[in-house]
Design an enzyme around this catalytic site. Structure first.
Site, PDB file in Angstrom:
ATOM      1  CD  GLU A 152     -91.213  40.416  28.160  1.00  0.00           C
ATOM      2  OE1 GLU A 152     -90.735  40.405  27.031  1.00  0.00           O
ATOM      3  OE2 GLU A 152     -92.366  40.572  28.537  1.00  0.00           O
TER       4      GLU A 152
ATOM      5  CB  SER B 297     -88.281  31.808  23.281  1.00  0.00           C
ATOM      6  OG  SER B 297     -87.741  32.671  22.419  1.00  0.00           O
TER       7      SER B 297
END
Length: 881
Positions: free
Chosen positions: A549, A637
């Site tokens: 991530e 995001s």
């Protein structure tokens, strides 16, 4: 030697094939033999009440005034995406607590004497089940599928059955046996959508049967299918089956397992007979079968070939059970080291590139409760960016998403259930509770392995979203070796914690997930065993290093750039961690992606590993924790927003991840008069990019730009974008702007956009599943609404209210506006960048649905949606109909 039924079925299939007169065909069409098995869609026709009710588990309880719903269903579809989010906030405004479901159904008389099983692919969070007033089981983890054996309670023929389910999605729910809360409860890790929020299926079998892979409650392991002895060049492998078989017939039985391997066209590709075993009544045994598959079409991201594996049980030549497993065969290799390290699929190095995504994978206005075809739509949209990799976060993914990824060619990381870290190391947690929470994680990992081990897209099991102790990592590795020893997968951990713990884990984990750029290249010379940002030379040489991530930055879709009305860029508040608009979000994303991808090409550093994969967090905006605390109702995001409308970043990732030449002009070309700005163009596999305005060249550049952040008068060099070419001081003139990408002097890619005129009308575009909208109470149609000019060109700076009217058999679900509280489920919505999206849900009544969109001063638009009838008989739909 083949049994009688096998020889007969194959002979009949061959006769049918010859009768077709197709001289080019090389395989017989498989015709499944008759068996006692039946599978039903159990989603439709539930009664629902939000709240707790006394005696609702009783068979004679009056539920006639309850709401009519179908699974997947959640009671949180309309109360999320409504409040400003924060990094530490809870569910905020959502209903959490008890909800009741009841369903009336009948079973065919022919099923009497057999077995009846029910599969819930999941529910949120905990469930208690009663069948015909008798307690039938419980469920608590909120992650895995769960199975029920209804046989002891079921009525057959014309007698009605009633199943009652009490569901609890309380934030503070605790495991009944231990008093331990489940770590993954909480918006930051697992957005809460309470209810029967996944698919439900009913299975009818004989008393001699192959079990289902539903360890939760049933404690059965089903069928395990895997390939071995691969020869990729010769297109061959062996197919291996391990099937858990149970005899509950009341008598000893001699049972034979046989297998048919069938391709997507229905052609028989392999046939072989397996074990014959004598089982006494009540005995369970694993039967095995193996055989060669020639002319194999292997599974990969580019070619996600799937087979149907029919596993058939026979007694004295008569079929007593048949189960179908859909899977694909691929050869995997996982290597450490600088020169050869990485992930190999079918003898080829694979650069894993894609996204980290919350496993809730929710949709604003619908939550987790949306039909299977929309999960396929989402996977196909993700794959259209040339991504081949998803790392699901914190909890195991939904079964429907795993199936969608298998079909789309997406490699997945499958976690179990966690928060972050190892609960036994948390000094704030009592030791008994910490151990209980770890045991919960182990149970979910086991159950997930058993359920998903036939899915070719899953290559990695994730033991934790942060470092765990060496003993616990070994426990997880042992689970993988027990339940998935031959599936071509690894188990590892996304760790970024203390070096002493990392050293302990180093020899145990089978791959290493990292976060936010750990182990970046450096000029430092390290000795063997020395730790650099938590990573040692030893682990680099042992196993692949995969970014899990990265790039947690946020930017809402509605902010084009600093020159575009009506917002003229994002204006952050005092608590916002990021200040990007769509344009600068793209530039920052390109810097991060280039930093990783260039590593696999240029890294000859003897100390640090080449990256094996890259995941940007998130794919879609989410009802999770966020860091834009002053303005957003979602974690923004995503590369697409919360209703899957692409942001500009979607197109930039498509370019960066494309193995072929590609190009995209970032932004639009409809600006106020006298606007002068830098135009950015993303391009890949081009050695120069040239920009034109109304046919006039503004020159070419052969060097991607650096991203210099000038926010608030600053001058911070973020880094090399690698893929983005800058054309500064471009003056806006209405017309067409075009970019051409060149390689070896030839144009290999081009993109153009044009100026939109004044808003004239509203345009509606309908999206439904294959065959249209189904009147089953759970299907969804979504509609894009755009404001366009006289030529049908979208007006990219339009941001104003559109009102809707709907008539006919439908439930309005609307959409959402980022940054606006309580925008969900209203009969009005703003456009964002000239477009937005609304959804409706079907009822059980077929018919015409009329949707009209209006705004004063614009020509309205109307869409007609036909909701088609679905035959629901006795509460059941045959699977696949």
């Amino acid at each position: 030697m083949k049994s009688l039924f096998q020889r007969t079925a194959f002979l009949f299939a061959t006769i049918m094939f010859l009768a077709s007169g197709d001289p080019s065909a090389t395989a017989a069409i498989f015709i499944p033999p008759a068996s006692p098995n039946a599978v039903y869609d159990f989603n439709p026709g539930w009664k629902f009440f939000k709240g707790d009710v006394t005696n609702a588990e009783r068979a004679d309880f009056d539920d006639s005034k309850w709401a009519n719903v179908s699974a997947p269903h959640t009671w949180n579809e309309a109360d999320t995406y409504n409040e400003i989010i924060s990094h530490s906030g809870g569910q905020r405004g959502q209903y959490t607590g008890i909800g009741w479901y009841r369903k009336h159904f009948k079973l065919p008389a022919s099923a009497k004497g057999g077995k009846v099983f029910l599969e819930f692919e999941g529910l949120k969070q905990a469930g208690r089940f009663w069948v015909n007033g008798q307690f039938a089981g419980k469920y608590e983890n909120g992650v895995t599928p769960v199975g029920l054996d209804l046989t002891p309670f079921a009525h057959f023929g014309g007698v009605e059955n009633v199943i009652a389910v009490k569901v609890d999605n309380s934030d503070d729910y605790q495991e009944e046996a231990t008093g331990a809360a489940y770590e993954w409860m909480g918006r930051a890790f697992n957005p809460n959508y309470g209810g029967l929020n996944h698919d439900i299926r009913l299975y009818l079998t004989s008393r001699v049967y192959q079990t289902l892979p539903l360890y939760e409650n049933l404690q059965t392991t089903g069928i395990y299918v895997y390939g071995s002895n691969f020869s990729i060049s010769n297109r061959t492998c062996d197919v291996n089956i391990e099937s858990q078989v149970r005899n509950e017939s009341g008598d000893p039985q001699s049972i034979t397992l046989s297998v048919e391997v069938v391709d997507a066209g229905g052609n028989i590709c392999a046939q072989f007979q397996g074990d014959t075993s004598d089982l006494v009544d009540g005995e369970t045994e694993i039967l095995n079968a193996s055989g060669p598959l020639t002319n194999a079409n292997f599974w990969s991201g580019e070619h996600p070939n799937l087979y149907d594996i029919y596993c058939i049980l026979a007694i004295n030549g008569s079929v007593v059970d048949m189960q179908k497993v859909k899977t694909g065969f691929r050869k995997t290799d996982f290597k450490g080291g600088v020169g050869t390290g990485g992930v190999y699929l079918n003898d080829k190095f694979v650069w894993l590139t894609g996204y980290a995504q919350r496993s809730s994978d929710e949709w604003a206005g619908l939550g987790e409760a949306y039909p299977d075809w929309m999960h396929d739509y989402n996977a196909d949209l993700l794959r259209s960016t040339h991504a081949n990799y998803v790392r699901w976060m914190h909890i195991s993914p939904q079964a429907v998403d795993v199936r969608a990824c298998d079909k789309a060619g997406i490699i997945e990381v499958c976690p179990a259930g966690d928060k972050e870290g190892d609960p036994t190391l948390d000094k704030r947690t009592p030791p008994a509770i910490g151990q209980a929470q770890w045991n919960q994680r182990v149970a979910v990992m086991r159950d997930s392995m058993i359920y998903f081990r036939n899915d070719p897209g899953i290559l990695f099991w994730e033991a934790g979203n942060s470092v765990v102790t060496a003993g616990h990592m070994q426990q997880m590795v042992d689970l993988r070796k027990q339940w998935d020893p031959n599936g071509g997968r690894l188990i590892g951990v996304r760790d970024n914690d203390a070096a002493d713990l990392n050293k302990a884990v180093t020899p145990i984990a089978e791959y290493y997930g990292v976060m936010m750029g750990q182990d970046k290249r450096t000029d430092a010379i390290l000795t063997p065993g020395e730790i650099f940002r938590g990573y040692s030379i030893e682990r680099r040489n042992r196993a692949p290093l995969i970014e899990a991530e990265d790039f947690r930055d946020e930017a809402a879709r509605r902010f084009w750039d600093d020159y575009s009305p009506p917002d003229f860029g994002f204006k952050p508040g005092p608590d916002d961690a990021y200040h990007w608009n769509s344009e600068t979000f793209c530039l920052a994303a390109a810097v991060r992606y280039h930093d990783y991808f260039s590593n696999i090409i240029t890294n000859t550093d003897p100390v640090h590993s080449k990256w094996s994969g890259y995941a940007s967090i998130y794919w879609s905006d989410s009802n999770a924790d966020g860091r834009q605390d002053s303005s957003e109702v979602a974690r923004v995001s995503g590369k697409v927003d919360a209703v899957r409308l692409p942001k500009e970043a979607y197109y930039v990732y498509r370019v960066m991840q494309n193995p072929a030449p590609d190009i995209h002009i970032i932004g639009h070309w409809t600006y106020p008069t006298n606007t002068v700005k830098t135009i950015y163009v993303a391009a890949n596999h081009c050695d120069a990019v040239e920009l034109f305005v109304n046919g006039k060249s503004l020159g070419a550049t052969n060097k991607p730009c650096d991203f210099v952040d000038t926010f608030n008068g600053g001058n911070k060099d973020i880094g090399d974008t690698g893929y983005v070419y800058a054309f500064p001081n471009v003056k806006f003139f209405p017309g067409i702007i075009k970019a051409e990408g060149r390689a070896d002097g030839k144009t290999v890619a081009q993109d153009e956009i044009q100026t939109a005129g004044d808003p004239e009308r509203i345009k509606l575009t309908l999206h439904t599943g294959p065959g249209g909208l189904r009147a089953d109470g759970s299907d969804v149609a979504f509609v894009d609404f755009e404001v366009v000019d006289a030529n049908g060109e979208r007006c990219p700076t339009d941001e104003a209210r559109v009102d809707f009217k709907i008539s006919g058999p439908a439930i309005w679900r609307g959409g959402y506006d980022s940054g606006i509280t309580h925008s969900v489920n209203n009969l009005y919505l703003d456009t964002e960048c000239g477009i937005n999206r609304v959804a409706i849900r079907s009822t059980f009544e077929p018919g015409s649905i009329m949707l009209t969109a209006t705004r004063p001063g614009l020509e309205p638009a109307t869409a007609r949606i036909e909701s088609r009838a679905v035959k629901i008989e006795d509460g059941l739909i045959p699977a696949g109909e």
